[in-house]
Design a protein around this motif. Structure first.
Motif, PDB file in Angstrom:
ATOM      1  N   LEU A 292     -24.495  71.468   4.231  1.00 16.85           N
ATOM      2  CA  LEU A 292     -25.404  71.623   4.492  1.00 16.85           C
ATOM      3  C   LEU A 292     -25.469  72.961   4.519  1.00 16.85           C
ATOM      4  O   LEU A 292     -26.932  73.120   4.872  1.00 16.85           O
ATOM      5  CB  LEU A 292     -25.483  70.858   6.033  1.00 16.85           C
ATOM      6  N   ILE A 293     -25.247  73.580   5.182  1.00 14.13           N
ATOM      7  CA  ILE A 293     -24.732  75.072   5.922  1.00 14.13           C
ATOM      8  C   ILE A 293     -25.289  75.733   4.512  1.00 14.13           C
ATOM      9  O   ILE A 293     -26.443  76.957   3.915  1.00 14.13           O
ATOM     10  CB  ILE A 293     -23.534  75.629   6.006  1.00 14.13           C
ATOM     11  N   ASN A 294     -24.508  75.202   2.618  1.00 17.41           N
ATOM     12  CA  ASN A 294     -24.949  76.549   1.644  1.00 17.41           C
ATOM     13  C   ASN A 294     -26.603  75.275   1.273  1.00 17.41           C
ATOM     14  O   ASN A 294     -27.286  76.570   0.138  1.00 17.41           O
ATOM     15  CB  ASN A 294     -23.961  75.759   0.439  1.00 17.41           C
ATOM     16  N   LYS A 295     -26.633  74.500   1.659  1.00 16.14           N
ATOM     17  CA  LYS A 295     -28.475  74.993   1.752  1.00 16.14           C
ATOM     18  C   LYS A 295     -29.498  74.702   2.651  1.00 16.14           C
ATOM     19  O   LYS A 295     -30.724  74.587   2.139  1.00 16.14           O
ATOM     20  CB  LYS A 295     -28.887  72.378   1.131  1.00 16.14           C
ATOM     21  N   GLY A 296     -28.867  75.000   3.587  1.00 18.54           N
ATOM     22  CA  GLY A 296     -29.732  75.496   4.139  1.00 18.54           C
ATOM     23  C   GLY A 296     -30.385  74.184   5.676  1.00 18.54           C
ATOM     24  O   GLY A 296     -31.438  74.548   6.492  1.00 18.54           O
ATOM     25  N   PHE A 297     -29.086  73.138   5.255  1.00 15.96           N
ATOM     26  CA  PHE A 297     -29.928  72.262   6.109  1.00 15.96           C
ATOM     27  C   PHE A 297     -28.999  72.385   8.315  1.00 15.96           C
ATOM     28  O   PHE A 297     -28.320  72.698   8.032  1.00 15.96           O
ATOM     29  CB  PHE A 297     -29.974  70.873   6.198  1.00 15.96           C
ATOM     30  N   THR A 298     -29.455  72.218   8.976  1.00 17.85           N
ATOM     31  CA  THR A 298     -28.450  71.549  10.088  1.00 17.85           C
ATOM     32  C   THR A 298     -27.644  70.227  10.064  1.00 17.85           C
ATOM     33  O   THR A 298     -28.395  69.152   9.786  1.00 17.85           O
ATOM     34  CB  THR A 298     -29.384  72.030  11.279  1.00 17.85           C
ATOM     35  N   LYS A 299     -27.273  70.501  11.072  1.00 17.73           N
ATOM     36  CA  LYS A 299     -26.696  68.654  11.596  1.00 17.73           C
ATOM     37  C   LYS A 299     -27.927  67.817  12.137  1.00 17.73           C
ATOM     38  O   LYS A 299     -28.203  67.080  11.641  1.00 17.73           O
ATOM     39  CB  LYS A 299     -26.163  68.348  12.888  1.00 17.73           C
ATOM     40  N   LYS A 300     -28.942  68.713  12.959  1.00 18.12           N
ATOM     41  CA  LYS A 300     -29.869  67.198  13.305  1.00 18.12           C
ATOM     42  C   LYS A 300     -31.083  67.294  11.949  1.00 18.12           C
ATOM     43  O   LYS A 300     -31.732  65.669  12.046  1.00 18.12           O
ATOM     44  CB  LYS A 300     -31.045  68.584  14.131  1.00 18.12           C
ATOM     45  N   ASP A 301     -31.078  67.576  11.053  1.00 18.91           N
ATOM     46  CA  ASP A 301     -31.566  67.494  10.002  1.00 18.91           C
ATOM     47  C   ASP A 301     -30.828  65.955   9.112  1.00 18.91           C
ATOM     48  O   ASP A 301     -32.247  64.999   8.720  1.00 18.91           O
ATOM     49  CB  ASP A 301     -31.482  68.401   8.339  1.00 18.91           C
ATOM     50  N   LEU A 302     -29.481  66.498   9.268  1.00 18.52           N
ATOM     51  CA  LEU A 302     -28.922  64.703   8.268  1.00 18.52           C
ATOM     52  C   LEU A 302     -29.346  63.879   9.295  1.00 18.52           C
ATOM     53  O   LEU A 302     -29.486  62.873   9.195  1.00 18.52           O
ATOM     54  CB  LEU A 302     -27.664  65.611   8.428  1.00 18.52           C
ATOM     55  N   ALA A 303     -29.610  63.933  11.300  1.00 18.96           N
ATOM     56  CA  ALA A 303     -29.445  62.698  12.357  1.00 18.96           C
ATOM     57  C   ALA A 303     -31.244  62.412  11.675  1.00 18.96           C
ATOM     58  O   ALA A 303     -31.037  60.825  11.416  1.00 18.96           O
ATOM     59  CB  ALA A 303     -29.362  63.586  12.961  1.00 18.96           C
ATOM     60  N   VAL A 304     -31.653  63.100  11.181  1.00 20.12           N
ATOM     61  CA  VAL A 304     -33.277  62.172  10.926  1.00 20.12           C
ATOM     62  C   VAL A 304     -32.827  61.839   9.421  1.00 20.12           C
ATOM     63  O   VAL A 304     -33.987  61.080   9.390  1.00 20.12           O
ATOM     64  CB  VAL A 304     -33.691  63.616  10.504  1.00 20.12           C
ATOM     65  N   TRP A 305     -32.570  62.126   8.482  1.00 23.58           N
ATOM     66  CA  TRP A 305     -32.735  61.544   7.154  1.00 23.58           C
ATOM     67  C   TRP A 305     -31.596  60.541   7.075  1.00 23.58           C
ATOM     68  O   TRP A 305     -32.292  59.506   6.326  1.00 23.58           O
ATOM     69  CB  TRP A 305     -31.942  62.319   6.254  1.00 23.58           C
ATOM     70  N   VAL A 306     -30.063  59.900   7.960  1.00 24.42           N
ATOM     71  CA  VAL A 306     -29.869  58.872   8.208  1.00 24.42           C
ATOM     72  C   VAL A 306     -30.294  58.446   9.200  1.00 24.42           C
ATOM     73  O   VAL A 306     -29.556  56.976   9.179  1.00 24.42           O
ATOM     74  CB  VAL A 306     -28.185  59.289   8.130  1.00 24.42           C
TER      75      VAL A 306
END
Length: 84
Positions: free
Chosen positions: A37-51
């Motif tokens: 996530l960090i390497n791609k510039g995403f946050t944990k919140k982004d992941l929460a939305v995606w899944v």
């Protein structure tokens, strides 16, 4: 525990290697997901939305306090890899 229950005695003295390996694997998966996530510039919140999972649950996942199923691992991987 029976007096001569050698398996129970051994587990009490030595722990359960399968559980210890699963715990280690969960921490490793969580650490790798956070790095991705960090390497791609995403946050944990982004992941929460995606899944479509509550951010509090994502926090548990990424801290290693959750046992991952193969389906969830594949979904996390696909979502992170899909957003390059």
């Amino acid at each position: 525990m029976e007096e001569n229950d050698f398996v129970s005695i051994w587990l009490e003295e030595n722990g359960n290697p399968a559980i210890e390996e699963l715990t280690r694997a969960n921490f490793e998966v969580a650490a790798n997901a956070v790095k991705a996530l960090i390497n791609k510039g995403f946050t944990k919140k982004d992941l929460a939305v995606w899944v479509d999972i509550n951010p509090v649950e994502i926090e548990r996942w990424l801290s290693g306090r959750h046992t991952f199923s193969l389906n969830i691992l594949n979904e996390i991987s696909a979502k992170i890899d899909g957003f390059q």
